[in-house]
Structure formats: C-alpha cells, structure tokens
Design an enzyme around this catalytic site. Sequence first.
Site, PDB file in Angstrom:
ATOM      1  N   CYS A 186       0.843  -1.198   0.000  1.00 36.41           N
ATOM      2  CA  CYS A 186       0.000   0.000   0.000  1.00 36.41           C
ATOM      3  C   CYS A 186       0.880   1.250   0.000  1.00 36.41           C
ATOM      4  O   CYS A 186       1.493   1.566  -1.013  1.00 36.41           O
ATOM      5  CB  CYS A 186      -0.974  -0.039   1.182  1.00 36.41           C
ATOM      6  SG  CYS A 186      -2.348   1.132   1.017  1.00 36.41           S
TER       7      CYS A 186
ATOM      8  N   HIS B  25      -3.586  -5.199   0.102  1.00 37.01           N
ATOM      9  CA  HIS B  25      -3.108  -5.740   1.382  1.00 37.01           C
ATOM     10  C   HIS B  25      -3.182  -7.269   1.355  1.00 37.01           C
ATOM     11  O   HIS B  25      -4.174  -7.854   1.800  1.00 37.01           O
ATOM     12  CB  HIS B  25      -3.953  -5.190   2.537  1.00 37.01           C
ATOM     13  CG  HIS B  25      -3.687  -3.757   2.848  1.00 37.01           C
ATOM     14  ND1 HIS B  25      -2.741  -3.358   3.769  1.00 37.01           N
ATOM     15  CD2 HIS B  25      -4.227  -2.618   2.342  1.00 37.01           C
ATOM     16  CE1 HIS B  25      -2.715  -2.038   3.832  1.00 37.01           C
ATOM     17  NE2 HIS B  25      -3.604  -1.561   2.967  1.00 37.01           N
TER      18      HIS B  25
ATOM     19  N   GLU C 170      -1.823  -9.389   3.209  1.00 32.44           N
ATOM     20  CA  GLU C 170      -1.811 -10.012   4.537  1.00 32.44           C
ATOM     21  C   GLU C 170      -3.204 -10.412   5.001  1.00 32.44           C
ATOM     22  O   GLU C 170      -3.359 -11.325   5.823  1.00 32.44           O
ATOM     23  CB  GLU C 170      -1.170  -9.077   5.573  1.00 32.44           C
ATOM     24  CG  GLU C 170      -1.928  -7.801   5.883  1.00 32.44           C
ATOM     25  CD  GLU C 170      -1.558  -6.619   5.003  1.00 32.44           C
ATOM     26  OE1 GLU C 170      -1.721  -5.474   5.452  1.00 32.44           O
ATOM     27  OE2 GLU C 170      -1.120  -6.842   3.859  1.00 32.44           O
TER      28      GLU C 170
END
Length: 552
Positions: free
Chosen positions: A383, A520, A522
């Site tokens: 990001c 993102h 994750e």
Amino acid sequence: MTKYVFVTGGVVSSLGKGIAAASLAAILESRGLKVTLLKLDPYINVDPGTMSPFQHGEVFVTEDGAETDLDLGHYERFISTKMRKANNFTTGQIYESVIRKERRGDYLGKTVQVIPHITNEIQAFIERGAASATCGEPDVAIVEIGGTVGDIESLPFLEAARQMSLRLGRNSACFVHLTLVPYVATAGELKTKPTQHSVQKLREIGILPHVLLCRADRRIPDDESKKISMFSNVPEDAVISVWDADSIYKIPQMLHDQGLDRIICDELKLSPKEADLSMWSELVEKLEHPKHEVTIGMVGKYVDLTESYKSLIEALRHASLHTSTKVNIEYIDSEEIESNGVDSLKHLDAVLVPGGFGRRGTEGKIAAIRYAREAKVPYLGICLGMQLAVIEFARDVVGLKQANSTEFDPDTPERVVALITEWYDREGKVETRTESSDLGGTMRLGSQRCPIKPGTMAEEIYGKDVNERHRHRYEVNNRFVPQLEAGGLIISARTPSEDLPEMMELPRSMHPWFVGVQFHPEFTSTPRDGHPLFKSFVEAALANKQARGAEA
C-alpha cells in the site's frame, strides 16, 4: 437451526477473547460443524476505520469492503468461513439504525428506549450476521462481546444476549466467560477473587456462564479450579485453564485437551464427529522445528504497538511455516532512520514497508527503500510502501526530484501519487471522491480482481490474475507511468476498468527481488496455506542471506 455461543470477558481487557473464540470455532469446525463468528464492539464509532492504530490496533478489511476489528482477522485465520460486514457491528451502527427507524416512523410514536428497542436491534443484527455466513446456515454462531463485564457501554449487548438466550430456549445458547486469574509474586500464589467478582457481575444481570476460561501466566492448579467452581457455581470440569503460550496456534489443542468442545456440544445438544486437530499439530511442529532463519526489518511509524500490523506479522509467520524458515521481525521506527541514517538496516536479510497514513516518518521510509534498492536487499512494499517505492524511484532513478504524493504535499508539481477520484467497487458501481469527502468509509475498500502482466515476477508468484483486498484513497498517477517505465520500473498488474496500477516491480537485471503492491495481501493469508507473495518474499530473504554468507 443455528445455535449460539456468547463469549464475554471480565476483570481486564486484552485477555484474548478473540483468540479463544476463534480457537473454539476451529475445534468445532474440525468436528464437522459449520461455524461462523461475530464481534460486537461497544464503542460509538460506526467502524474503526478512522480510529488511531495506537488506540485500536489494526483495521481488518473483509472481502466485501468492511473496515472491522482485528479479531475478524483471527477468525478468518482459524476457520474456513470468510467474514463479511455483517460479522462485526458497533454501538454506533446500532444507534444509527434505530434512529433512522425512529425518523421513518417505524416505532409508531413509541418512546424509543435502550430496552426494548436497542436490545432488539442488537439481536436482529446478531441473527442477520449469522444468517449471512459464507458457509451457508451455520450450526453454531460464536458471538464475541467486546469490552469487559461491568463496563456501562457493554450492558446493552449483554442484556440483548440474555434476552436472546431466553427467547431461543434451552440448549440453543450458552455462555463462555473469559476472566483473569492473576499471579501475585509477593504472595507467591494465584488469586481467584477477581474471577469470582467478575462472575458475580454477570449473574447480577441474569447471565449464568456455562464455562469459565481462566487466563493466567501458568496452568491453574486443581485446588484453585475447585475454589473457582464453588464460588462461581460453574462445574469443575467447565473451569478451563488458559495459560500463556508461545504461539496462538497451540490454543485449539489446549482447549480441546480440557474438553471445551465436548462441554459446548453437550450444552447445545450437538453430536458431531470427534475433533481432528492434526492440522494444528502439524503447524506447531513446523513452527518449532525450522530449518533456516532470516531477519526481516519492518519499517513503520506504529512499531511501538505491533497490534497495528497484526495480520502482516501473522502472514510472515505463515510464510515461515511453509518455507521451513524462522522469521525474526525487527521493528524499525522510520523517524529514527530520518535522524540516524540507514545503518540499522545493514544486517537485515530483507526490508518491508507496510501500509500507513500521513506525512510523519515518510522520508525515513523512503531512505530505507533507497537502501534496499541500491544494496540489492529484497524489498516488499505494501500500500503506502508501494507508493513510497515509486516516489523513491521517481526521485533517484528517473530524476523527478520533487516527486511526492499529494497526501504529503498537496502543492507538489510532480504528483507521482495522487488521490483516486473515481473507481468501480466490487459490485461494479462507480465510486467518486474529492479532497472534501468525509474520511470515514470513503476509501477504495474490499476485494478486487485484476490481470497480471505476462512474463513478470508477479506472474511467477500469483499466476494470471490477482484477487486481493484494498484500503486506500491514493494511487500511482498514470501520467508519470511512461517516465517510470522508461527508467526500468515495471507496472506488473492493473485494474481492468480504471487502469489503476496495482503492482510494481524492478526487473531482475536491476534487483533480485523488489516488489510493491497497492493492496493488502496479509488479509488473505492463513496458516493452512500461507500466501504466495509472502512465501516468495521469505525465500528471497533466505537467498540473500545465503548469498551474503557465501561472499563472506
């Protein structure tokens, strides 16, 4: 019909209700039950999207674009059911909904009160959240009630849970209470009185817990469990010890060994197959016996509160499991780099710059990125980390010395990163934004799919396309992309509709592993499968360490 397990907390916050609820869900899922989880947050904010990471920790983004509590990340990592907006709601959302109904005249002139209107709305939200589960109609919905028993803001949620349990009838709902049993070093013993008082508080409002999860820094002796059982009116076998563990992935086995799932199934009159926790045992085995070791530096400005990067830390742990590599994470304050230079990075095997907001600390992050690029150290930017990598490349390689983001310098003449003014959401609707738009709920959010450029490192990692979750309002400016590409930078993925850059990388002729992503990743990593991007990143860190060792 869906049955409910309400998880409450007592004495102090941050005991790990989310981990306990997720672990119970994992055990029940291993027994063949369809399970979902909900988180009820008693704060008045509509969502955590505009809350400081120092106060709230990470904001977890769901597939459908909801900004939610970080516990939903734990839920997705522990079970296969995906979370949605309906799986997390706040006091702010409840009151907002009730006030809208009152303005429409839905209450037909009645005086709108906490009981029954607020509590009825909470129950409706709970049932709606359970019904929207991605696994179909769940057998069990585990409802975590945020806050601590005794707090005034939690009372409407606890009252709603009590009413719901009464309305559903016997064997349709049960209560699990997580509480603290502190060890007093000067006395040399565990103290059960806080737990007794916490249960007493619950009983005062009409809730009788079926199970007590007793948090301590050690296993609670049988004598203390008997005392807790006697004074709390909970059967002794339902007083379960939850001691500190070096990995959260050991908690499902810990709870199962003490019979938590059996007690819950008996209380709810469920007869599923026996639990199979072999996957969790295998994960713990991998975690405890790595073959390699690397050190990755995470350069950010919230490094004193690692809860801000919870999903990212877990994604690196998942990658460590699937690469047989112990990952040591060093948290490096980007403002310290601004003051002291990059010497603190020189022993690292890889560098990661995570997402973030605001100008503070950005020049330190850019200095870290410059070091990683020039020293050929593997770099992953997520990001903001991708945006800053593009800014660094524009300044130091392309020669755009005033390159910046309009987030940090609205008047910069070289707006390499700028506000996205129009894009399509995951349903195909056009979203528009301006500089004067509200901060809350106005970012590009949720899961979006985009194709990957053939022949790139991104294709090696992901395949033909990528489907990841977003949370941002700034984007690489297409106006400068031709100059960036002329300097060697590769835009390896773009959105199909708006042509927004989603991934960037440097060719291997310039750098062995340098990748930035606007999304993102994750948020979609799980211990079961890991994540291809993080696995590739850890492998690159290991290759860098081995190459440096060979040179030495």
